[in-house]
Write a protein that holds these residues in place. Sequence first.
Motif, PDB file in Angstrom:
ATOM      1  N   MET A  59       0.813  -1.201   0.000  1.00 13.45           N
ATOM      2  CA  MET A  59       0.000   0.000   0.000  1.00 13.45           C
ATOM      3  C   MET A  59       0.850   1.256   0.000  1.00 13.45           C
ATOM      4  N   LEU A  60       1.843   1.284   0.877  1.00 18.22           N
ATOM      5  CA  LEU A  60       2.682   2.466   0.968  1.00 18.22           C
ATOM      6  C   LEU A  60       3.464   2.657  -0.318  1.00 18.22           C
ATOM      7  N   THR A  61       3.904   1.531  -0.931  1.00 14.64           N
ATOM      8  CA  THR A  61       4.600   1.669  -2.210  1.00 14.64           C
ATOM      9  C   THR A  61       3.690   2.316  -3.237  1.00 14.64           C
ATOM     10  N   LYS A  62       2.440   1.821  -3.263  1.00 12.23           N
ATOM     11  CA  LYS A  62       1.504   2.365  -4.245  1.00 12.23           C
ATOM     12  C   LYS A  62       1.268   3.848  -3.998  1.00 12.23           C
ATOM     13  N   ILE A  63       1.101   4.194  -2.713  1.00  5.85           N
ATOM     14  CA  ILE A  63       0.830   5.602  -2.407  1.00  5.85           C
ATOM     15  C   ILE A  63       2.010   6.472  -2.793  1.00  5.85           C
ATOM     16  N   LEU A  64       3.206   5.987  -2.471  1.00  6.94           N
ATOM     17  CA  LEU A  64       4.375   6.807  -2.786  1.00  6.94           C
ATOM     18  C   LEU A  64       4.586   6.900  -4.288  1.00  6.94           C
ATOM     19  N   ASP A  65       4.212   5.831  -5.008  1.00  4.80           N
ATOM     20  CA  ASP A  65       4.363   5.902  -6.467  1.00  4.80           C
ATOM     21  C   ASP A  65       3.386   6.893  -7.070  1.00  4.80           C
ATOM     22  N   GLU A  66       2.096   6.795  -6.624  1.00  4.73           N
ATOM     23  CA  GLU A  66       1.078   7.582  -7.301  1.00  4.73           C
ATOM     24  C   GLU A  66       0.899   8.967  -6.705  1.00  4.73           C
ATOM     25  N   GLN A  67       1.220   9.089  -5.414  1.00  8.77           N
ATOM     26  CA  GLN A  67       1.127  10.395  -4.747  1.00  8.77           C
ATOM     27  C   GLN A  67      -0.236  11.060  -4.951  1.00  8.77           C
ATOM     28  N   PRO A  68      -1.318  10.395  -4.546  1.00  8.52           N
ATOM     29  CA  PRO A  68      -2.617  11.059  -4.707  1.00  8.52           C
ATOM     30  C   PRO A  68      -2.780  12.179  -3.694  1.00  8.52           C
ATOM     31  N   THR A  69      -3.634  13.150  -4.025  1.00 11.51           N
ATOM     32  CA  THR A  69      -3.893  14.231  -3.081  1.00 11.51           C
ATOM     33  C   THR A  69      -4.847  13.720  -2.008  1.00 11.51           C
ATOM     34  N   ASN A  70      -4.661  14.253  -0.798  1.00 10.05           N
ATOM     35  CA  ASN A  70      -5.527  13.836   0.325  1.00 10.05           C
ATOM     36  C   ASN A  70      -5.585  12.329   0.467  1.00 10.05           C
ATOM     37  N   ALA A  71      -4.413  11.714   0.493  1.00  8.21           N
ATOM     38  CA  ALA A  71      -4.373  10.257   0.541  1.00  8.21           C
ATOM     39  C   ALA A  71      -5.065   9.726   1.773  1.00  8.21           C
ATOM     40  N   VAL A  72      -5.033  10.484   2.844  1.00 12.47           N
ATOM     41  CA  VAL A  72      -5.594   9.952   4.087  1.00 12.47           C
ATOM     42  C   VAL A  72      -7.099   9.749   3.965  1.00 12.47           C
ATOM     43  N   ASP A  73      -7.745  10.536   3.078  1.00 10.72           N
ATOM     44  CA  ASP A  73      -9.195  10.380   2.944  1.00 10.72           C
ATOM     45  C   ASP A  73      -9.563   9.128   2.199  1.00 10.72           C
ATOM     46  N   ILE A  74      -8.693   8.657   1.324  1.00  9.82           N
ATOM     47  CA  ILE A  74      -9.061   7.508   0.500  1.00  9.82           C
ATOM     48  C   ILE A  74      -8.226   6.295   0.837  1.00  9.82           C
ATOM     49  N   ILE A  75      -7.657   6.291   2.025  1.00 10.59           N
ATOM     50  CA  ILE A  75      -6.723   5.212   2.352  1.00 10.59           C
ATOM     51  C   ILE A  75      -7.421   3.858   2.344  1.00 10.59           C
ATOM     52  N   GLU A  76      -8.680   3.819   2.793  1.00  7.29           N
ATOM     53  CA  GLU A  76      -9.351   2.509   2.817  1.00  7.29           C
ATOM     54  C   GLU A  76      -9.553   1.988   1.418  1.00  7.29           C
ATOM     55  N   ASN A  77      -9.907   2.908   0.496  1.00 11.68           N
ATOM     56  CA  ASN A  77     -10.118   2.461  -0.877  1.00 11.68           C
ATOM     57  C   ASN A  77      -8.821   1.977  -1.494  1.00 11.68           C
ATOM     58  N   ILE A  78      -7.751   2.646  -1.184  1.00  8.43           N
ATOM     59  CA  ILE A  78      -6.456   2.218  -1.712  1.00  8.43           C
ATOM     60  C   ILE A  78      -6.149   0.821  -1.206  1.00  8.43           C
ATOM     61  N   SER A  79      -6.439   0.618   0.063  1.00 10.34           N
ATOM     62  CA  SER A  79      -6.177  -0.703   0.622  1.00 10.34           C
ATOM     63  C   SER A  79      -6.996  -1.760  -0.107  1.00 10.34           C
ATOM     64  N   LYS A  80      -8.264  -1.422  -0.361  1.00 10.47           N
ATOM     65  CA  LYS A  80      -9.113  -2.385  -1.076  1.00 10.47           C
ATOM     66  C   LYS A  80      -8.584  -2.638  -2.463  1.00 10.47           C
ATOM     67  N   ASP A  81      -8.131  -1.591  -3.121  1.00 15.49           N
ATOM     68  CA  ASP A  81      -7.626  -1.751  -4.479  1.00 15.49           C
ATOM     69  C   ASP A  81      -6.411  -2.652  -4.503  1.00 15.49           C
ATOM     70  N   VAL A  82      -5.541  -2.489  -3.530  1.00 19.43           N
ATOM     71  CA  VAL A  82      -4.320  -3.298  -3.522  1.00 19.43           C
ATOM     72  C   VAL A  82      -4.680  -4.767  -3.360  1.00 19.43           C
ATOM     73  N   LYS A  83      -5.634  -5.018  -2.492  1.00 18.85           N
ATOM     74  CA  LYS A  83      -6.035  -6.420  -2.293  1.00 18.85           C
ATOM     75  C   LYS A  83      -6.666  -6.976  -3.549  1.00 18.85           C
ATOM     76  N   TRP A  84      -7.491  -6.146  -4.163  1.00 21.12           N
ATOM     77  CA  TRP A  84      -8.203  -6.577  -5.371  1.00 21.12           C
ATOM     78  C   TRP A  84      -7.228  -6.861  -6.498  1.00 21.12           C
ATOM     79  N   ALA A  85      -6.179  -6.042  -6.554  1.00 22.72           N
ATOM     80  CA  ALA A  85      -5.211  -6.195  -7.634  1.00 22.72           C
ATOM     81  C   ALA A  85      -4.535  -7.548  -7.585  1.00 22.72           C
ATOM     82  N   GLN A  86      -4.465  -8.131  -6.386  1.00 22.66           N
ATOM     83  CA  GLN A  86      -3.810  -9.425  -6.276  1.00 22.66           C
ATOM     84  C   GLN A  86      -4.524 -10.494  -7.069  1.00 22.66           C
ATOM     85  N   PHE A  87      -5.849 -10.348  -7.199  1.00 24.54           N
ATOM     86  CA  PHE A  87      -6.607 -11.392  -7.862  1.00 24.54           C
ATOM     87  C   PHE A  87      -6.753 -11.137  -9.345  1.00 24.54           C
ATOM     88  N   GLN A  88      -6.427  -9.949  -9.767  1.00 27.34           N
ATOM     89  CA  GLN A  88      -6.679  -9.599 -11.153  1.00 27.34           C
ATOM     90  C   GLN A  88      -5.843 -10.422 -12.111  1.00 27.34           C
TER      91      GLN A  88
END
Lengths: 527, 275
Positions: A59-88
Amino acid sequence: GPYQPHEPGYGLYQPGYSPYDDQIPDPKSQMLAIQNAKAYLLKSSTTSGLNLYDHLANMLTKILDEQPTNAVDIIENISKDVKWAQFQKKMDTLRDEYEILPTFEAAEKHKALFLKANGEGDEELEEEIGETPLPNVMETAFYFEQAGIGLSKDEYYHIFLALKKLISVQPIQTCRFWGKILGLEMNYIIAEVQYHDGEEEEETEEEEVTEEGGKGVGEVEDEEEENEKEDAPPKSTYKPPPVIPKEENGTGANKYVYFVCNEPGKPWVKLPPVTPAQIVCARKIKKFFTGRLDAPVVSFPPFPGNEANYLRAQIARISAGTQISPIGFYQFAEEEGDEEEEVEGGRDTYEENPDFQPLSVAEMVDSLSTWVHHVQSILKQGRCVWLNPFQKSEEEEENEEEEKAEEPDELQQELQQEIGPPLLTPLSEDEGIQNIPAWTAQPSTNLIPQYAVAILQSNRWPGAYAFASGKKFDNIYFGWGHKYSPENHAPALPPPAQGEYPSGPETTETRDPTLEEELAFKAAREE
Amino acid sequence: MEASSLPAALELVAGGGAGLSPEKRAVLGSSLLLLQRDYRFERVWFWGCIQGVRGAYYIAEGLGPDRAAPRSRLYSLNCVEWSLLPPVTEEMVAQAEQLKGRFQGDPSFEYEYTEINAEDAERLFEDGKEPMMKEEARLVATIEEIDRAVGIIPRGAFVKTPLGSVRENRNFEGLSLTEAKKLSSYFHFTEPVNLKNKTLLEKADLDPSTDFLDSLEHDIPQGSWTVQLEKGGTVVVLRSLLWLGLTFYHVPMTKQYGYVYFGTGEKNLDLPFML
């Protein structure tokens, strides 16, 4: 230690402590605490097999790579995305191939439009430079766009190429992009076309089952029944109203031939000529088009035909009501005509006026009498030229001597000859609906009147537009294909149930006699 | 549709034949921005155009921080000067439903009730109000009706925060092609009506942050939406048959979506006969 303001830890230096001190001062227990914490994070989950340490790292790698604004507001979604990406990854290739297929096919078809144009030889190119029936669709598109009417340029260009393809296939003299009618599943793109004289294909006779049967069938049945007069049930005295014949191809409502396709790139389909019965019925019903030409039209009164016929009927009505041109553009041809021709229904041919002087845009917009209809209006009968349906029946019955003794004299009413407004009537004669004029005229822009285009919108057929600018003008239709009516559509009611018999002194229904009445009657007879 | 994506969006909804002239597009680009500055809107939506007999109304909506709050509506006759419309009341909506016929194009035009019952007329006279309605009020009521009935968004485009306000979902990457063809992937962007009637089993599957609105599946009558793929299958266009002229577009797998109304502002009451 850090001296510059931009270095981390600057300003934290307190004498006696290093800026890298942790909360827990004792190094050994600090290390133990760290190791315990890390061991806990590395524990794999029993349900999913992931562990928190890896997940947080991803997750932190993804955040540091993409550097979204207001990351703290969407942190749960990022977490979900990372998990989801594993199955893709496992299902990736399979799903993609299957899904995008329809888009690719459509793109292929569109590309084919462009390819064939380039594939033609040089000889054909030279021929085209001369008079070509192909209309300049992009020019028309430009003028209509000034009023905010029209499709996107891409779509226009595809239609342009599709029309070109149509012309190369069919022997066409004039061609025009008539417009687009929207449907439920697919839309229709319509081209109005005139064949070269004499080159028109012979049409196969379409036997439409729903058309009312001709007299021929009835006659055969009558002969058979006359032989069995004794036990025959009473003959029906119903005579279906005479079928009004459709107008010849090239005249009246069938003056133009229409080709439709669902999308540019798909093959053009020719619409059958329209019959008066279809027009009369189309006036009574209001149905959406589905987009499939063979779809049945389920309505009351039952429409004699399928969607292709209904479409053709609506196109005929719209053309008759809304095809207009600036006054003077068309004039009647100078014929050495007798008066007889005029009586039969007025002139129906016109030609371009070589001395046409265009009026200014302001004049075109101010008054509706500067525009005229150049398509004959359709009478109530369903034709442009009135035809008395009983004239023919007289001739037929002269030949048949044996048959009906009673001639339906009562039916030969004096059918009033229907006369519609003559060709080239100005629009000021058009009736409005309630208090709305039939047309709304506007210039395309008020800011630059020198280059404005005069635009007319029809209020009776919403979606019909016309423009005029100098010597150029055109009509077009974009809509659902229905007439405007401020009142709600009231469908025709089914006819009342037919009476069984006329009630008279001989045939009146009475109650059955009761037992006493019967006995009394018997007793009276015996006396 | 978002004011910022207006040019691209107009290309995508042009399949119906209605759009804006280059002059209007040019002026909207700047005047909508100025609206945002003057009224301190967070988002400005170009709602569409209602065609009157003598002129047309161009409508814009401004949204605040809570996207589901009642929106401010502005109208203009030439896309340059905008006037704020009064907020809508239920009474206005009820009155406007009785009016039939086209808009005139003149905001101060007054409609007279010709089809009102004698009883209603008496009641109105007693209240001291005259049975007349200004075109401006009818405009507001019509826009509100259209938004309520057919203003739609794709599923997942908006999320409800725990505090109750609704915001755009920044993680929304667009519907997939198969999802985009289904009516259940679109929601009415208005107060939900049918949500409470769902069974407990259905409710359990819903995600309260994204599924807080009614979907289009159960719209009456069935079939009042046409779903088509245009431009070679790259854009999904939904057209409403109840309010002819409302077009919604969405490019699958992207964030582009929006709806716009180009029409006469009349409800299609003949819809059941036409299907």
